[in-house]
Design a protein around this motif. Structure first.
Motif: not given
Length: 178
Positions: A5-17
Motif C-alpha cells: 500500500l502507499d505508505k504515505s496514507m496510513r489510514a482510510v475512512v470507509v464513508m457513505g450513507v
C-alpha cells in the motif's frame, strides 16, 4: 496476505450513507490487508444514539464531538505500525476536514449507492440504531467528496470482493494519482 500500500496514507475512512456497507467492507478490507479497524458507530455518545433511534437526524453540533473523538482515536491508533481503517459516514466536507486535521494524509473510500438501495438495505438490517426513516436526511446532508484529494468513489452495489480489490488497487497507487 501482504499488500503493498502507499505508505504515505496510513489510514482510510470507509464513508457513505447508512446502509452503504461501511462495516462489512471495512471488516473485509482489514482482513485482506491486516489492518486495524475502528468502528465509528461505537464512539457515538448515548445522546446521539437516542436521537437516531427516535428518528431524529443528527445536527452538525451533535456530530462535532463524535468527529473529534474519532480524530483522536485515529491519531492514537496510527501512532503504531498499524494500518488503520475507520468507518464513518463523513457526509459533509467539513466532517472529512475535521478527520483530515487529526491525521494528515488520510484517505477516503466513498461507498456510493442510491437512496432506494440504501433504504432497502437499512429496512432489512437488524440490531442497529439507525432507522430507515433517516435515510432521506442522510442524502440531504451528503456532500459527495468529488474533487477532494485522496478519495476513491466505489459503487456500493458491487460484491464485497470486488470492492475490496478496488480499494486495494487504489490504495497501492494513491501516491501516484492526484
Amino acid at each position: 496476505m501482504s499488500v503493498a500500500l502507499d505508505k504515505s496514507m496510513r489510514a482510510v475512512v470507509v464513508m457513505g450513507v447508512s446502509g452503504c456497507g461501511k462495516t462489512s467492507i471495512a471488516t473485509a478490507l482489514c482482513a485482506h490487508i491486516q489492518a486495524h479497524m475502528i468502528e465509528g458507530d461505537a464512539f457515538h455518545p448515548e445522546h446521539n444514539i437516542r436521537k437516531m433511534e427516535a428518528g431524529i437526524p443528527l445536527t452538525d453540533a451533535d456530530r462535532q464531538g463524535w468527529l473529534e473523538t474519532l480524530g483522536r482515536e485515529l491519531q492514537r491508533t496510527a501512532q503504531g505500525e498499524d494500518i488503520v481503517v475507520l468507518t464513518c459516514s463523513a457526509l459533509k466536507r467539513r466532517y472529512r476536514d475535521t478527520l483530515r486535521a487529526a491525521l494528515p494524509g488520510l484517505g477516503f473510500v466513498f461507498l456510493q449507492l442510491s437512496p432506494e438501495e440504501a433504504g432497502r438495505r437499512v429496512a432489512h438490517r437488524t440490531g442497529h440504531f439507525m432507522p430507515a426513516s433517516l435515510i432521506d436526511s442522510q442524502f440531504r446532508d451528503l456532500e459527495p467528496p468529488s474533487g477532494e484529494s485522496r478519495v476513491v468513489t466505489i459503487n456500493a452495489t458491487e460484491s464485497t470482493d470486488v470492492i475490496v480489490d478496488q480499494i486495494v488497487h487504489w490504495w497501492s497507487t494513491a501516491a501516484t494519482t492526484p
